[in-house]
Design a protein around this motif. Sequence first.
Motif, mmCIF file in Angstrom:
data_model
loop_
_atom_site.group_PDB
_atom_site.id
_atom_site.type_symbol
_atom_site.label_atom_id
_atom_site.label_comp_id
_atom_site.label_asym_id
_atom_site.label_seq_id
_atom_site.Cartn_x
_atom_site.Cartn_y
_atom_site.Cartn_z
ATOM 1 N N LEU A 10 54.007 -4.732 70.204
ATOM 2 C CA LEU A 10 53.082 -4.347 69.134
ATOM 3 C C LEU A 10 52.333 -3.071 69.496
ATOM 4 O O LEU A 10 52.143 -2.203 68.632
ATOM 5 N N GLU A 11 51.931 -2.916 70.743
ATOM 6 C CA GLU A 11 51.253 -1.682 71.150
ATOM 7 C C GLU A 11 52.173 -0.478 70.984
ATOM 8 O O GLU A 11 51.765 0.574 70.464
ATOM 9 N N HIS B 290 47.050 -4.582 71.165
ATOM 10 C CA HIS B 290 47.726 -3.489 70.458
ATOM 11 C C HIS B 290 46.923 -2.196 70.580
ATOM 12 O O HIS B 290 47.477 -1.109 70.402
ATOM 13 N N HIS C 33 47.122 -7.296 62.485
ATOM 14 C CA HIS C 33 46.464 -6.583 63.585
ATOM 15 C C HIS C 33 45.319 -5.684 63.122
ATOM 16 O O HIS C 33 44.442 -5.356 63.921
ATOM 17 N N THR D 238 52.707 0.175 67.107
ATOM 18 C CA THR D 238 51.562 0.772 66.406
ATOM 19 C C THR D 238 51.313 2.195 66.909
ATOM 20 O O THR D 238 50.875 3.052 66.138
ATOM 21 N N GLU E 107 39.840 -5.278 66.339
ATOM 22 C CA GLU E 107 41.016 -6.012 66.812
ATOM 23 C C GLU E 107 40.646 -7.431 67.261
ATOM 24 O O GLU E 107 41.418 -8.376 67.044
ATOM 25 N N SER F 117 55.023 -1.646 61.449
ATOM 26 C CA SER F 117 54.757 -1.927 62.860
ATOM 27 C C SER F 117 55.602 -3.104 63.343
ATOM 28 O O SER F 117 56.126 -3.089 64.468
#
Length: 201
Positions: free
Chosen positions: A127-128, A111, A64, A131, A80, A36
């Motif tokens: 990050l979103e 995320h 995360h 992932t 989270e 990620s």
Amino acid sequence: MRIADFAPPDTAAARAARSIAVEYQSKAITDHAIRSWLWAEGFAVVEGLREFDHELLYVAALLHDIGTVTEYDNHTISYEHAGGHVAVALTAGAGWDADRRQRVLDVIVRHNWPSVDPEFDVEGHLLETATALDISGAHADALPPEFLLEVLEEYPRGRLADEFSACVTDQAERKPTTSARRLVDGGVVRKLRENPLERLR
């Protein structure tokens, strides 16, 4: 684009985040975290996003999902949020100020958002997006295929689909008001199984 283009930050917080991830998470979940981070750095390149906090992104990526492990699971809040608070404690020990500690919490929480506008939160967006690629295969065609293959060879998916499916389903059942329920209802188990990255192994 190669793995060698993205060196992990050589800082106390980054080293501690990796140590915690390796010590408490399974290899499949830790490799997911490292992938990620690499995907996030790759998306930053292809999207032309140059101004962001690389160390914060690395720490957030490595931690995360730490809120899913038994030792850090919290029965009252989402995984989270629990993981974000682990990152807050870790970065406090590394000397981060309160604003930056809040930022790492925010990025980890975001995320799991359906999307994050990079103008609102560039690290959260990266990050979103990263992932989403590793879990559901979203935007798999945005990164160079040779980079995808190199990362998957170095950090294989292993039993990620089975482990994360079981984990997020458990979270959804125990904490039905959290994002885990939305993920399960949105078909995350099927998406994991059908992720095109599974076929690149």
